[in-house]
Design a protein around this motif. Sequence first.
Motif, mmCIF file in Angstrom:
data_model
loop_
_atom_site.group_PDB
_atom_site.id
_atom_site.type_symbol
_atom_site.label_atom_id
_atom_site.label_comp_id
_atom_site.label_asym_id
_atom_site.label_seq_id
_atom_site.Cartn_x
_atom_site.Cartn_y
_atom_site.Cartn_z
ATOM 1 N N LYS A 173 3.548 17.078 -3.671
ATOM 2 C CA LYS A 173 3.165 15.878 -2.923
ATOM 3 C C LYS A 173 4.058 15.664 -1.694
ATOM 4 O O LYS A 173 4.034 14.590 -1.087
ATOM 5 N N THR A 182 8.636 8.157 -7.549
ATOM 6 C CA THR A 182 9.557 7.256 -8.244
ATOM 7 C C THR A 182 10.750 6.941 -7.343
ATOM 8 O O THR A 182 11.073 7.706 -6.432
ATOM 9 N N GLU A 235 1.859 1.735 -3.626
ATOM 10 C CA GLU A 235 0.738 2.140 -4.466
ATOM 11 C C GLU A 235 0.381 3.608 -4.238
ATOM 12 O O GLU A 235 0.082 4.346 -5.189
ATOM 13 N N LEU A 236 0.404 4.051 -2.990
ATOM 14 C CA LEU A 236 0.110 5.454 -2.690
ATOM 15 C C LEU A 236 1.117 6.383 -3.355
ATOM 16 O O LEU A 236 0.743 7.389 -3.972
ATOM 17 N N TYR A 237 2.390 6.056 -3.209
ATOM 18 C CA TYR A 237 3.427 6.890 -3.834
ATOM 19 C C TYR A 237 3.307 6.855 -5.346
ATOM 20 O O TYR A 237 3.400 7.881 -6.029
ATOM 21 N N SER A 238 3.123 5.661 -5.899
ATOM 22 C CA SER A 238 3.070 5.511 -7.347
ATOM 23 C C SER A 238 1.908 6.294 -7.957
ATOM 24 O O SER A 238 2.063 6.970 -8.987
ATOM 25 N N LYS A 239 0.735 6.232 -7.343
ATOM 26 C CA LYS A 239 -0.429 6.948 -7.854
ATOM 27 C C LYS A 239 -0.248 8.463 -7.784
ATOM 28 O O LYS A 239 -0.949 9.204 -8.485
ATOM 29 N N ASN A 240 0.675 8.904 -6.945
ATOM 30 C CA ASN A 240 0.909 10.340 -6.782
ATOM 31 C C ASN A 240 2.229 10.786 -7.404
ATOM 32 O O ASN A 240 2.788 11.821 -7.023
ATOM 33 N N GLY A 241 2.743 9.990 -8.347
ATOM 34 C CA GLY A 241 3.915 10.402 -9.117
ATOM 35 C C GLY A 241 5.245 10.088 -8.482
ATOM 36 O O GLY A 241 6.290 10.552 -8.965
ATOM 37 N N GLU A 256 0.821 -1.217 0.000
ATOM 38 C CA GLU A 256 0.000 0.000 0.000
ATOM 39 C C GLU A 256 0.854 1.267 0.000
ATOM 40 O O GLU A 256 0.490 2.276 -0.626
#
Length: 494
Positions: free
Chosen positions: A175, A154, A146-152, A143
């Motif tokens: 962010k 890397t 996924e949170l980081y990935s959905k908000n750009g 999770e």
Amino acid sequence: MKRILIAAVLLASFVTSIDAATLEDKVVEHTMKNGMKLLMVERHTSPTVSAWIRFRVGSVDERSDERGIAHLLEHMLFKGTTTLGTKDYAAEKPILDEIEGVAHALMAEKARRGKDNTAAITALEKQLSTLEAAASKLVIKDEFFELYSKNGGTGYNAFTSRDGTTYLISLPANKLELWAAIESDRLQNAVLREFYTERSVVMEERRRSYDADPESKLWETFVASSYLAHPYGQPTIGWMSDIENLTRTKAEQFLHSYYAPNNAIIAVVGDIDATATIALVERYFGSIKPGKEPAPVTADEPKQAGERRIELIAEAEPTVMIGFHKPSIAAPDDYVFDVISMILGSGRTSRFYKKLVIEKQIATDIGAFDAPGHRYPNMFVISANPRAPHTTKEIEEAVQAELDLLKTAPVAERDLQRILNKIEYEEARRMGTNGGLARNLTEYEATTGSWRYMSEHRGKIAKVTPADIMRVATTYFTRENRTVGFITKKGGDK
């Protein structure tokens, strides 16, 4: 690899220039009441930011019954918190507690070696597996990611060394508050779910990457043989029996003791406003209570009184490693070793490469680096692979000839200037990204006590003289201070 050198000048035209004269002005420092250190650099070239958290606790800080725990915790802190990574923590917690009780009972039974307790072990293993399956139904995998990935976000990652543990991410500048919310939650409310499943993953990592890989096995044995007293000799991942005996209870105690604000350094580099960033970090991290500081490592490695040799016979290509004990980072002689490393082992223009790879053609590859850590006295290591039909013995002799040459023939001033230029270029290249600068800030604040080592490094290197190089080579490159490790192919020559 030789530790990351630090930038004095940025050469790339597309990067905001930070040189030795302006670095002091660019870095904004803030220390919170709970001891957390915040280092910031504003770079407005792109709307991104890199955030690194470095904890001053690594495998060198583990007790004998904790070996491997810092590395395993690195894995575990991706598992979530009381609110992230779980569907229902209230339902999950009693199962986790039951798992811990069964795991302790299972380990106790396994410790009774030679006893007729096979049935008891089998029953406990089955019970543990059933409980883990029940707990897994309440887990939300990855999770954090996924949170980081959905908000750009890397480059979300972490790494553990003998000297410390670091967590890192790059993300859009707008962010940054998401990062602060996630990381402060992880620091306060981490849940070490799936502990014994992940412990098995680490055991497999150890089997695959160390036990089954001859070169890694040689390296591990080489370091262990070089340190008789100091914990630098112990592998960061731990020996297999160490990992097998780690428990969630023990990991939680280590976590709650040391992964705390007073042992943490945060670097935030990128499109930020320093004043606003301080307020943001204070809001999310400022109320967290400090923990214990790791006890200083008091063990001093006894001075080596004779050459140590390690042979590993394996179905692998021959390899040779030669190491010499030396002082820790920022000691006066360490700067001389930085120069020696560049002269001997840095790139295709180095003496080792030109002499052994190009001219004599007895090696396919050769390099020089510091290891296994930097906070305490470490080693200068040369590693090479002979070119068939040449042998590790030939490599060893050729390397020693180059080391002896440093003792008797002064290095030309033009060569020293060339090394300064190369260091400047390498420092600039490694500082060309927000992440590179954030890494250097946290790394040197943790290992030397001040990030200002970055701005002082090149000036100290510039003062190294040919006489210094001759003195250091004569002092440290001696037979009694040498450890040699090599792989011999089955049925082959050394």
